[in-house]
Write an enzyme that holds these catalytic residues in place. Structure first.
Site, PDB file in Angstrom:
ATOM      1  N   GLU A 140      -0.253  -9.330  -1.159  1.00  0.00           N
ATOM      2  CA  GLU A 140      -1.763  -9.734  -0.777  1.00  0.00           C
ATOM      3  C   GLU A 140      -2.570  -9.672  -2.141  1.00  0.00           C
ATOM      4  O   GLU A 140      -3.415 -10.686  -2.318  1.00  0.00           O
ATOM      5  CB  GLU A 140      -2.328  -8.742   0.332  1.00  0.00           C
ATOM      6  CG  GLU A 140      -1.648  -8.998   1.689  1.00  0.00           C
ATOM      7  CD  GLU A 140      -2.047  -8.012   2.651  1.00  0.00           C
ATOM      8  OE1 GLU A 140      -1.806  -6.748   2.311  1.00  0.00           O
ATOM      9  OE2 GLU A 140      -2.428  -8.044   3.832  1.00  0.00           O
ATOM     10  N   ALA A 181       0.875  -1.158   0.099  1.00  0.00           N
ATOM     11  CA  ALA A 181       0.060  -0.080   0.182  1.00  0.00           C
ATOM     12  C   ALA A 181       0.925   1.103  -0.038  1.00  0.00           C
ATOM     13  O   ALA A 181       2.103   0.999   0.317  1.00  0.00           O
ATOM     14  CB  ALA A 181      -0.860   0.108   1.254  1.00  0.00           C
ATOM     15  N   GLU A 205       4.808  -5.265   7.137  1.00  0.00           N
ATOM     16  CA  GLU A 205       3.975  -4.366   7.741  1.00  0.00           C
ATOM     17  C   GLU A 205       4.367  -3.866   9.357  1.00  0.00           C
ATOM     18  O   GLU A 205       4.305  -2.996   9.741  1.00  0.00           O
ATOM     19  CB  GLU A 205       2.309  -4.573   7.735  1.00  0.00           C
ATOM     20  CG  GLU A 205       1.740  -4.461   6.492  1.00  0.00           C
ATOM     21  CD  GLU A 205       1.871  -5.890   5.440  1.00  0.00           C
ATOM     22  OE1 GLU A 205       2.603  -6.450   5.831  1.00  0.00           O
ATOM     23  OE2 GLU A 205       0.864  -5.793   4.421  1.00  0.00           O
ATOM     24  N   GLY A 229       0.566  -5.069   0.731  1.00  0.00           N
ATOM     25  CA  GLY A 229      -0.143  -5.232  -0.366  1.00  0.00           C
ATOM     26  C   GLY A 229      -0.008  -5.754  -1.437  1.00  0.00           C
ATOM     27  O   GLY A 229      -0.812  -6.391  -2.100  1.00  0.00           O
TER      28      GLY A 229
END
Ligand SMILES: CC(C)(O)CC(=O)SCCNC(=O)CCNC(=O)[C@H](O)C(C)(C)COP(=O)(O)OP(=O)(O)OC[C@H]1O[C@@H](n2cnc3c(N)ncnc32)[C@H](O)[C@@H]1OP(=O)(O)O
Length: 258
Positions: A112, A65, A132, A109
């Site tokens: 993911e 992200a 993260e 992300g």
């Protein structure tokens, strides 16, 4: 449709979406996630497309992200916007098959999103991770769940709790990726796999995808019953008749997606 952060192209029956924020290692900004969703919507709606490849650059599939966009958000910002769920899960609702072609970093992300695809083909340069924890948060787009199902608790725990990255060879050994190929061949190999699927019966491919995905949601007995019902339903398709007749007649099948 004009896109800023993704490149969209077709090769025959294959739609290709390339994440395209090279200066930010394809960090998944809100705009990029929105455009990715629009590109998938367009391919889903296009009856000429039978399968999709999602890829990034040589250096990064996606480094997670967009931290710069996310850094100053407060609890109410993320809670009210249901940050991460909204938009991101479009990949998981795509009914056509999606191959993630991963070179370089697939972090946070990025990892993911790759795991939301149906399978991952990795370049020998790929690196997967959920870092993260090193920036004071935890995975928020399914990483703790999908990584654990893919590689098991021991490796998932180590990666999520320490941020350790896994290289392509370890990812293949651990079952996170279906195959590792030389970086130079990555897109060609992903397109070849997508072409194979796109040449089959789309409704039957969709049923097969639904059946495998059910394995993550239910018990073995329920999953087997569900599979059997879908298997029976293929006998209502013209493509099952065509596929089996073609086998018997020793000719290639001509599926009509009916
Ligand atoms: C979705 C959730 C909820 O799960 C949350 C997340 O995804 S959180 C994000 C998880 N990802 C990370 O923590 C990885 C962050 N990136 C890195 O650690 C490094 O960039 C690297 C190891 C991937 C690569 O390092 P290096 O080769 O040294 O390149 P950099 O100079 O660090 O990066 C180049 C350029 O890209 C920008 N960048 C990289 N990652 C991100 C990101 N996730 N968000 C925003 N921007 C990112 C980086 O800032 C550099 O840009 P400039 O600062 O030079 O303009």
């Amino acid at each position: 449709m004009a896109y800023e952060t993704v490149l969209v192209e077709t090769r025959g029956k294959v739609g290709i979406v390339t994440l395209n924020r090279p200066k930010a290692l394809n960090a998944l900004s809100a705009e990029l996630v929105r455009e990715l969703g629009q590109a998938l919507d367009a391919f889903e709606a296009d009856s000429a497309i039978g399968a999709i490849v999602l890829t990034g650059s040589e250096k990064a599939f996606a480094a997670g992200a967009d931290i710069k966009e996310m850094a100053t958000k407060g609890y109410m910002d993320v809670y009210l916007a249901d940050f991460i769920t909204s938009g991101w899960e479009r990949v998981t609702t795509c009914r056509k098959p999606i191959v993630a072609a991963v070179a370089g970093y697939a972090l946070g992300g990025g990892c993911e999103v790759a795991m939301m695809c149906d399978f991952i083909l990795a370049a020998d340069t790929a690196k997967f991770g959920q870092p993260e924890i090193t920036i004071g948060t935890i995975p928020g787009a399914g990483g703790t769940q999908r990584l654990t199902r893919a590689v098991g608790k021991a490796k998932a725990m180590e990666m999520v709790l320490t941020g350790r990255m896994m290289d392509a060879a370890e990812a293949e050994r651990s079952g996170l990726v279906s195959r590792v190929v030389p970086a130079a061949d990555l897109l060609a190999e992903a397109v070849k796999a997508a072409e194979k699927m796109a040449g089959l019966s789309l409704p039957v491919v969709m049923l097969a995808k639904e059946a495998v995905n059910r394995a993550f949601e239910t018990t073995l007995a329920e999953g087997v019953r569900f599979e059997r019902r879908l298997f029976h339903s293929t006998f209502a398709t013209e493509d099952q008749k065509e596929g089996m007749a073609a086998f018997v007649e020793k000719r290639p099948p001509a599926f009509r997606n009916r």
